[in-house]
Design a protein around this motif. Structure first.
Motif, short mmCIF file in Angstrom:
data_model
loop_
_atom_site.label_atom_id
_atom_site.label_comp_id
_atom_site.label_asym_id
_atom_site.label_seq_id
_atom_site.Cartn_x
_atom_site.Cartn_y
_atom_site.Cartn_z
N THR A 5 101.25 -46.58 24.44
CA THR A 5 99.94 -46.04 24.08
C THR A 5 99.57 -46.42 22.65
OG1 THR A 5 100.21 -44.24 25.64
CG2 THR A 5 98.58 -43.92 23.91
N LEU A 49 98.46 -40.79 29.90
CA LEU A 49 97.27 -39.99 30.21
C LEU A 49 97.20 -38.74 29.35
CD1 LEU A 49 97.00 -40.20 34.10
CD2 LEU A 49 95.67 -41.41 32.37
N ALA A 50 98.33 -38.11 29.12
CA ALA A 50 98.35 -36.90 28.28
C ALA A 50 97.95 -37.22 26.85
CB ALA A 50 99.73 -36.26 28.31
N GLY A 96 96.05 -39.63 25.90
CA GLY A 96 94.63 -39.98 25.90
C GLY A 96 93.72 -38.77 26.03
N ASN A 97 94.25 -37.67 26.54
CA ASN A 97 93.42 -36.49 26.76
C ASN A 97 93.69 -35.36 25.79
OD1 ASN A 97 91.93 -37.49 28.97
ND2 ASN A 97 93.73 -37.23 30.26
N THR A 117 93.23 -33.12 22.62
CA THR A 117 92.07 -32.81 21.78
C THR A 117 92.28 -33.42 20.40
OG1 THR A 117 91.86 -30.74 22.98
CG2 THR A 117 90.64 -30.94 20.91
N GLU A 140 90.98 -38.86 20.49
CA GLU A 140 90.11 -39.74 21.26
C GLU A 140 90.35 -41.22 20.97
OE1 GLU A 140 88.52 -35.82 21.33
OE2 GLU A 140 88.80 -37.04 19.58
N SER A 199 92.17 -43.03 23.80
CA SER A 199 91.54 -43.13 25.11
C SER A 199 90.08 -43.54 24.95
CB SER A 199 91.63 -41.78 25.82
OG SER A 199 90.84 -41.74 26.94
N ALA A 204 86.93 -44.73 27.36
CA ALA A 204 86.48 -44.88 28.75
C ALA A 204 85.93 -46.28 28.97
CB ALA A 204 85.40 -43.84 29.05
#
Length: 163
Positions: free
Chosen positions: A49, A103-104, A106-107, A109, A112, A115, A117
Motif C-alpha cells: 500500500t 482495503l483497511a 485505504g478506508n 479516516t 485518503e 485510496s 477512487a
C-alpha cells in the motif's frame, strides 16, 4: 536373559505411556501456519500500500511501477510461503490478509492518500494515483489466484520428483 513382556494396551501403564508419547503442542502447531500467513499478509499489504502510488509518466502514458512492484511482492511472498509451509491454502490466507490490509488502510479516516477512487473525476484530476490504486486493489486477487495455481503445480512437481 528373557525380555520382559510389554504392557498390554488395556493396562494403566500402557495408557499413560501412549498419552506421554503424543506431542503435547500439536494443537498449537496447527495454528502456526495460519498466524504466520496472516502476519506475512498484513506486512505485505502495508508495504504494498505504501509502495503502490509510485508512478512514472512516459509522455501521456502513466506507468504504475509501484503497483507492479507491490503485486510482485504479494506474489513472491505468497509463492514462497505456500512452498515453504507445504500447505497450498496458506498462500490464499496470505493474499486475503494482504487484500484486507490494503482495503483497511485505504478506508481509515484521515488516510485518503492511500485510496483514490477510479472514476471520471479522479482520472482527470489525478490519473496516476487513480490507475495505480486500481491496479493495486484489483491486482491482488488476480495475483493470488495465479500464484495459488502456480504453487499447486510446483508443489505437485516437487512431490512427484521426490517419489
Amino acid at each position: 536373559m528373557p525380555v520382559p513382556d510389554a504392557p498390554r494396551a488395556s493396562t494403566p501403564e500402557a495408557a499413560r505411556g501412549a498419552e506421554s508419547a503424543a506431542p503435547p503442542v500439536r494443537g498449537r502447531r496447527r495454528w502456526a501456519p495460519v498466524v504466520i500467513s496472516v502476519l506475512l499478509g498484513a506486512a505485505v499489504g502495508i508495504l504494498g500500500t505504501v509502495l503502490h502510488l509510485h508512478v512514472v509518466w512516459v509522455g501521456p502514458v502513466v506507468l504504475p511501477w509501484g503497483s507492479v512492484l507491490a503485486l510482485l511482492l504479494v506474489g513472491s511472498a505468497q509463492l514462497w510461503w505456500s512452498l515453504r509451509s507445504s500447505l497450498a491454502w496458506t498462500g490464499g490466507v496470505l493474499a486475503i490478509a494482504a487484500f484486507t490490509t490494503a482495503l483497511a488502510l485505504g478506508n481509515l479516516t484521515g488516510m485518503e492518500s492511500f485510496s483514490v477512487a477510479l472514476n471520471e473525476y479522479t482520472l482527470e484530476a489525478v490519473p496516476g494515483a487513480a490507475i495505480a490504486g486500481a491496479v493495486w486493489a484489483w491486482g491482488i486477487p488476480v495475483v493470488a489466484v495465479v500464484t495459488m495455481l502456480t504453487s499447486h503445480r510446483l508443489s505437485t512437481v516437487t512431490t512427484a520428483g521426490r517419489d
